[in-house]
Motif scaffolding. Structure first.
Motif, PDB file in Angstrom:
ATOM      1  N   GLY A  72      12.883  -8.344   4.177  1.00 16.16           N
ATOM      2  CA  GLY A  72      13.090  -8.782   2.802  1.00 16.16           C
ATOM      3  C   GLY A  72      14.433  -8.383   2.234  1.00 16.16           C
ATOM      4  N   LEU A  73      14.479  -8.159   0.929  1.00 13.62           N
ATOM      5  CA  LEU A  73      15.735  -7.961   0.202  1.00 13.62           C
ATOM      6  C   LEU A  73      16.302  -6.556   0.315  1.00 13.62           C
ATOM      7  CD1 LEU A  73      14.942  -9.863  -3.134  1.00 13.62           C
ATOM      8  CD2 LEU A  73      16.214 -10.722  -1.161  1.00 13.62           C
ATOM      9  N   ALA A  74      15.585  -5.623   0.938  1.00 11.41           N
ATOM     10  CA  ALA A  74      15.986  -4.214   0.910  1.00 11.41           C
ATOM     11  C   ALA A  74      17.375  -3.970   1.484  1.00 11.41           C
ATOM     12  CB  ALA A  74      14.963  -3.356   1.655  1.00 11.41           C
ATOM     13  N   VAL A  75      17.785  -4.761   2.471  1.00 13.30           N
ATOM     14  CA  VAL A  75      19.108  -4.572   3.057  1.00 13.30           C
ATOM     15  C   VAL A  75      20.207  -4.835   2.025  1.00 13.30           C
ATOM     16  CG1 VAL A  75      19.431  -6.949   3.882  1.00 13.30           C
ATOM     17  CG2 VAL A  75      20.504  -5.059   5.119  1.00 13.30           C
ATOM     18  N   GLY A  76      19.853  -5.497   0.930  1.00 14.47           N
ATOM     19  CA  GLY A  76      20.822  -5.766  -0.135  1.00 14.47           C
ATOM     20  C   GLY A  76      21.312  -4.518  -0.841  1.00 14.47           C
ATOM     21  N   HIS A  77      20.644  -3.375  -0.599  1.00 16.52           N
ATOM     22  CA  HIS A  77      21.134  -2.117  -1.153  1.00 16.52           C
ATOM     23  C   HIS A  77      22.609  -1.901  -0.805  1.00 16.52           C
ATOM     24  CE1 HIS A  77      17.653  -0.191  -2.913  1.00 16.52           C
ATOM     25  NE2 HIS A  77      16.921  -0.400  -1.831  1.00 16.52           N
ATOM     26  N   PRO A 226      11.399   3.308   8.141  1.00 14.36           N
ATOM     27  CA  PRO A 226      12.311   3.419   9.284  1.00 14.36           C
ATOM     28  C   PRO A 226      13.675   2.762   9.083  1.00 14.36           C
ATOM     29  CG  PRO A 226      10.638   1.758   9.699  1.00 14.36           C
ATOM     30  CD  PRO A 226      10.253   2.434   8.425  1.00 14.36           C
ATOM     31  N   ASP A 227      13.782   1.880   8.116  1.00 12.58           N
ATOM     32  CA  ASP A 227      15.032   1.140   7.920  1.00 12.58           C
ATOM     33  C   ASP A 227      15.765   1.502   6.624  1.00 12.58           C
ATOM     34  OD1 ASP A 227      14.701  -0.432  10.303  1.00 12.58           O
ATOM     35  OD2 ASP A 227      13.176  -1.584   9.217  1.00 12.58           O
ATOM     36  N   PHE A 228      15.050   1.517   5.504  1.00 15.22           N
ATOM     37  CA  PHE A 228      15.708   1.683   4.208  1.00 15.22           C
ATOM     38  C   PHE A 228      15.003   2.724   3.335  1.00 15.22           C
ATOM     39  CE2 PHE A 228      15.906  -2.806   5.570  1.00 15.22           C
ATOM     40  CZ  PHE A 228      17.261  -2.879   5.887  1.00 15.22           C
ATOM     41  N   PRO A 229      14.902   3.964   3.768  1.00 14.18           N
ATOM     42  CA  PRO A 229      14.283   4.996   2.930  1.00 14.18           C
ATOM     43  C   PRO A 229      15.088   5.199   1.655  1.00 14.18           C
ATOM     44  CG  PRO A 229      15.466   6.011   4.736  1.00 14.18           C
ATOM     45  CD  PRO A 229      15.478   4.533   5.004  1.00 14.18           C
ATOM     46  N   TRP A 230      14.413   5.306   0.507  1.00 15.61           N
ATOM     47  CA  TRP A 230      15.164   5.402  -0.748  1.00 15.61           C
ATOM     48  C   TRP A 230      16.025   6.654  -0.785  1.00 15.61           C
ATOM     49  CZ3 TRP A 230      15.059   9.389  -4.139  1.00 15.61           C
ATOM     50  CH2 TRP A 230      13.955  10.259  -4.117  1.00 15.61           C
ATOM     51  N   THR A 231      15.593   7.717  -0.121  1.00 12.92           N
ATOM     52  CA  THR A 231      16.392   8.936  -0.074  1.00 12.92           C
ATOM     53  C   THR A 231      17.699   8.706   0.682  1.00 12.92           C
ATOM     54  OG1 THR A 231      14.983   9.561   1.790  1.00 12.92           O
ATOM     55  CG2 THR A 231      14.505  10.571  -0.341  1.00 12.92           C
ATOM     56  N   GLY A 232      17.627   7.956   1.766  1.00 12.74           N
ATOM     57  CA  GLY A 232      18.837   7.639   2.520  1.00 12.74           C
ATOM     58  C   GLY A 232      19.751   6.709   1.748  1.00 12.74           C
ATOM     59  N   ILE A 233      19.150   5.744   1.039  1.00 14.22           N
ATOM     60  CA  ILE A 233      19.938   4.822   0.226  1.00 14.22           C
ATOM     61  C   ILE A 233      20.643   5.563  -0.902  1.00 14.22           C
ATOM     62  CG2 ILE A 233      19.794   2.863  -1.351  1.00 14.22           C
ATOM     63  CD1 ILE A 233      19.470   2.080   1.580  1.00 14.22           C
ATOM     64  N   LEU A 234      19.966   6.537  -1.497  1.00 15.56           N
ATOM     65  CA  LEU A 234      20.517   7.244  -2.646  1.00 15.56           C
ATOM     66  C   LEU A 234      21.596   8.245  -2.244  1.00 15.56           C
ATOM     67  CD1 LEU A 234      20.398   7.807  -5.692  1.00 15.56           C
ATOM     68  CD2 LEU A 234      18.600   9.495  -5.223  1.00 15.56           C
ATOM     69  N   PHE A 235      21.387   8.961  -1.135  1.00  8.72           N
ATOM     70  CA  PHE A 235      22.302  10.047  -0.770  1.00  8.72           C
ATOM     71  C   PHE A 235      23.227   9.712   0.399  1.00  8.72           C
ATOM     72  CE2 PHE A 235      18.541  12.194  -2.619  1.00  8.72           C
ATOM     73  CZ  PHE A 235      19.160  12.806  -3.692  1.00  8.72           C
ATOM     74  N   ILE A 459      16.425  11.854  13.147  1.00 12.57           N
ATOM     75  CA  ILE A 459      16.728  11.837  11.716  1.00 12.57           C
ATOM     76  C   ILE A 459      17.352  10.485  11.369  1.00 12.57           C
ATOM     77  CG2 ILE A 459      18.103  12.880   9.878  1.00 12.57           C
ATOM     78  CD1 ILE A 459      18.032  15.488  11.404  1.00 12.57           C
ATOM     79  N   HIS A 460      16.877   9.876  10.317  1.00 17.41           N
ATOM     80  CA  HIS A 460      17.427   8.572   9.937  1.00 17.41           C
ATOM     81  C   HIS A 460      18.937   8.679   9.752  1.00 17.41           C
ATOM     82  CE1 HIS A 460      18.145   4.858   7.673  1.00 17.41           C
ATOM     83  NE2 HIS A 460      16.967   4.439   8.137  1.00 17.41           N
ATOM     84  N   PHE A 461      19.654   7.666  10.209  1.00 16.96           N
ATOM     85  CA  PHE A 461      21.113   7.764  10.202  1.00 16.96           C
ATOM     86  C   PHE A 461      21.687   7.900   8.789  1.00 16.96           C
ATOM     87  CE2 PHE A 461      20.747   3.218   9.514  1.00 16.96           C
ATOM     88  CZ  PHE A 461      21.877   2.865   8.792  1.00 16.96           C
ATOM     89  N   LEU A 462      21.004   7.360   7.770  1.00 19.77           N
ATOM     90  CA  LEU A 462      21.473   7.540   6.405  1.00 19.77           C
ATOM     91  C   LEU A 462      21.266   8.975   5.931  1.00 19.77           C
ATOM     92  CD1 LEU A 462      20.278   4.238   4.678  1.00 19.77           C
ATOM     93  CD2 LEU A 462      22.607   4.860   5.337  1.00 19.77           C
ATOM     94  N   HIS A 463      20.147   9.582   6.307  1.00 25.31           N
ATOM     95  CA  HIS A 463      19.930  10.999   6.003  1.00 25.31           C
ATOM     96  C   HIS A 463      20.968  11.851   6.719  1.00 25.31           C
ATOM     97  CE1 HIS A 463      15.431   9.970   5.164  1.00 25.31           C
ATOM     98  NE2 HIS A 463      16.176   9.837   4.078  1.00 25.31           N
ATOM     99  N   PHE A 464      21.247  11.495   7.969  1.00 27.71           N
ATOM    100  CA  PHE A 464      22.238  12.250   8.731  1.00 27.71           C
ATOM    101  C   PHE A 464      23.615  12.135   8.081  1.00 27.71           C
ATOM    102  CE2 PHE A 464      25.491  12.616  12.004  1.00 27.71           C
ATOM    103  CZ  PHE A 464      25.201  13.872  12.516  1.00 27.71           C
ATOM    104  N   ALA A 465      23.947  10.952   7.567  1.00 26.72           N
ATOM    105  CA  ALA A 465      25.246  10.765   6.907  1.00 26.72           C
ATOM    106  C   ALA A 465      25.386  11.704   5.711  1.00 26.72           C
ATOM    107  CB  ALA A 465      25.409   9.318   6.471  1.00 26.72           C
ATOM    108  N   ALA A 466      24.313  11.853   4.928  1.00 24.37           N
ATOM    109  CA  ALA A 466      24.354  12.752   3.775  1.00 24.37           C
ATOM    110  C   ALA A 466      24.505  14.207   4.225  1.00 24.37           C
ATOM    111  CB  ALA A 466      23.082  12.589   2.942  1.00 24.37           C
ATOM    112  N   LEU A 467      23.780  14.587   5.279  1.00 26.44           N
ATOM    113  CA  LEU A 467      23.866  15.959   5.795  1.00 26.44           C
ATOM    114  C   LEU A 467      25.250  16.235   6.369  1.00 26.44           C
ATOM    115  CD1 LEU A 467      20.388  16.228   7.571  1.00 26.44           C
ATOM    116  CD2 LEU A 467      21.084  17.342   5.438  1.00 26.44           C
ATOM    117  N   LEU A 468      25.825  15.263   7.067  1.00 23.84           N
ATOM    118  CA  LEU A 468      27.144  15.440   7.661  1.00 23.84           C
ATOM    119  C   LEU A 468      28.219  15.557   6.583  1.00 23.84           C
ATOM    120  CD1 LEU A 468      28.750  15.653  10.261  1.00 23.84           C
ATOM    121  CD2 LEU A 468      28.891  13.151  10.339  1.00 23.84           C
ATOM    122  N   PHE A 469      28.071  14.794   5.518  1.00 22.67           N
ATOM    123  CA  PHE A 469      28.998  14.907   4.398  1.00 22.67           C
ATOM    124  C   PHE A 469      28.924  16.310   3.792  1.00 22.67           C
ATOM    125  CE2 PHE A 469      30.032  14.692  -0.123  1.00 22.67           C
ATOM    126  CZ  PHE A 469      31.231  13.996  -0.123  1.00 22.67           C
ATOM    127  N   ALA A 470      27.709  16.810   3.593  1.00 22.23           N
ATOM    128  CA  ALA A 470      27.529  18.152   3.027  1.00 22.23           C
ATOM    129  C   ALA A 470      28.128  19.214   3.936  1.00 22.23           C
ATOM    130  CB  ALA A 470      26.046  18.422   2.792  1.00 22.23           C
TER     131      ALA A 470
END
Length: 539
Positions: A72-77, A226-235, A459-470
């Motif tokens: 659906g539309l979630a990838v539009g994030h 598995p694809d668009f967790p809101w935590t990964g989208i936000l951080f 670890i979801h790659f978006l979560h990993f991106a936030a952790l790597l930034f930190a």
């Protein structure tokens, strides 16, 4: 999808017009500033259209429509977050880059931190362009053209490279950015036409809502998604977006070509409004393809399946194919020019400081040719890295981008961080990202055999991106605090004026047209309101 003579004529006309415009805009490329920065005379409409056209490429047609068909539309994030991040580019980064007088983003790092940081970013960027961006554009574009018109992958790749290569090598950035206005119009016209015809096939918006799962229209997903967790989208997603739009030469080169800060900022704002559209003309077609076929596993086939299912009349098929070609060629040409700019300005010019402008342009053209060849050679190996093109691209970005974003953002906001902190942060971030990539590949083949390592790899790659930034930010700040307060290189930025954000605002205010500045403020606020309203509609 068979093509009629009218479709073929439209495709041929597109190529003729494209090359005619390329010849027109390429006649005055005499200096490196002309070739790599369009003579620093680009207007806001051209900047905005070029930012949009160079960003929307073949992998967007594949991934956005494919993800729309399955989730659906979630990838539009990723698209709507970009609307907000380009405002950050215009209001925070543009004053810094203009005041520093740089030609490339790695050059800014050298002025802010030192030579080592510049070499790191230039090297990583060139490698990333070859291994991800250029290769993915070619592979995804060839796959789509094969599905839509029956061309084999090799033929499609060669045709696209030749067309994009001719005007990027001959005309430089001035030809590219002005042609992107034409390419943007073609891209949006073709995509909007297909979306409109598709919606008509399914009975309009209400008909679509009855033929696909209701969760397809809800963009906010749980943290375990598995694809668009809101935590990964936000951080995590904003980190990748800042890296792409605000620090990567590929995008920043467009605003660096602007006539002044006002024009560059307005161009970024225009790009923000344009980035609203892909959700409706690229993601939505995926939902329509799902509705027409009843198949949620279409993947890369979603866009060509829709083109076939809507029974496009003669001529319209040609427009749809041309819109894909416009996106592919624009992104390829932009990537070629950015890559050659990095090699020529950040390496060759440093080795030969007395080089002439004519030689710089020649080297840039030769570098472009070499990068194209390397990218084509890499394409066959893409299949062994990931079966999902967009997922591969996003994951590589998640391992490369966060350390760079941390060094830029904190370096602009806080003058205290220094050269030692920057290079340590970049090195630690690179090692951590490379380790995660290796663990992920080993986990996919079942070779880890350790529960802890498996958890790290999953670890979801978006979560990993936030952790790597930190992690990168902590290293940058920590090392800077225990070492000398200032490096000699910082004065190169702070004197034109100070690198702190407040200083940049003060400098920018004194160098802007106040009427234009107020208009930029108003349209920026409007863009934020529109994005928030859209999010509220599809929660």
């Amino acid at each position: 999808m068979s093509l009629t003579q009218l479709d073929i004529a439209l495709i041929g006309t597109y190529f003729v017009v494209l090359m005619a415009l390329a010849c027109y805009f390429s006649r005055r490329e005499k200096t490196s500033t002309d070739y790599f920065l369009a003579g620093r005379g680009t207007g806001w409409v051209v900047i905005g259209a070029s930012l949009f056209a160079s960003n929307i490429s073949s992998e967007h047609f594949v991934s956005l429509a494919g993800s729309g068909a399955s989730r659906g539309l979630a990838v539009g994030h990723f698209e709507w977050l970009a609307c907000l991040v380009v405002l950050l580019l215009g209001w925070m980064f543009v004053p810094v880059y203009f005041s520093s007088g740089v030609s490339t983003t790695p050059e800014f790092l050298e002025r802010r931190y030192g030579r080592a940081s510049r070499i790191y970013l230039s090297s990583v960027s060139i490698v990333a362009y070859v291994l991800t961006r250029i290769s993915v554009i070619l592979f995804a574009g060839s796959l789509l053209l094969h599905e839509m018109v029956g061309w084999d992958l090799a033929t499609s790749a060669v045709v696209m490279v030749c067309v994009a290569g001719v005007y990027s090598v001959a005309g430089g950035l001035k030809a590219i950015v002005h042609l992107d206005v034409f390419q943007s119009a073609v891209l949006l016209a073709g995509a909007a036409l297909l979306t409109g015809l598709g919606l008509r096939e399914v009975g309009g918006w209400h008909g679509l809502q009855h033929r696909v799962p209701q969760e397809f229209f809800h963009m906010i997903k749980p943290p375990s998604d598995p694809d668009f967790p809101w935590t990964g989208i936000l951080f995590g997603a904003p980190v990748l977006s800042v890296w792409y739009w605000c620090t990567d030469q590929y995008a920043v080169q467009r605003v660096l070509s602007g006539k002044n800060i006002d024009q560059a900022r307005s161009g970024a704002i225009l790009a923000g409004f344009l980035k609203i559209l892909p959700v409706f003309v690229l993601v939505l077609p995926g939902l329509i393809a799902h509705a027409l076929s009843g198949d949620s596993t279409l993947g890369a086939r979603a866009y060509p399946v829709l083109a076939a299912c809507t029974l496009l009349p003669p001529g319209v098929k040609g427009v749809v194919v041309v819109s894909l070609m416009a996106a592919l060629i624009s992104s390829l040409a932009s990537c070629f020019n950015s890559s050659s700019a990095l090699f020529t300005m950040d390496f060759y010019r440093e080795v030969r400081p007395q080089v002439t402008e004519k030689e710089l342009v020649l080297v840039g053209r030769l570098a472009t040719t070499a990068l194209v060849i390397l990218a084509i050679l890499w394409v066959p190996f893409m299949r062994y890295i990931s079966s999902q093109i967009f997922a591969y691209l996003q994951r590589v970005q998640a391992y490369v981008g966060p350390p760079v974003a941390a060094v830029f953002v904190i370096g602009i906001l806080w003058p205290r961080v220094n050269a030692k902190g920057a290079i340590c942060s970049l090195c630690v971030g690179t090692i951590a990202g490379a380790l995660r990539l290796v663990l992920e590949l080993l986990d996919k083949t079942g070779r880890l055999g350790c529960a802890l390592l498996e958890q790290m790899a999953r670890i979801h790659f978006l979560h990993f991106a936030a952790l790597l930034f930190a992690l990168s930010a902590i290293v940058l700040v920590g090392v800077s605090l225990v070492t000398a307060q200032r490096s000699p290189h910082q004065s190169k930025v702070s004197s034109v004026p100070h690198g702190a954000l407040a200083g940049q605002y003060a400098w920018a205010a004194g160098n802007c047209n106040h009427t234009w500045h107020r208009a930029n403020v108003a349209f920026s606020i409007l863009l934020v309101i529109v994005v928030l309203l859209l999010y509220s509609r599809f929660l």
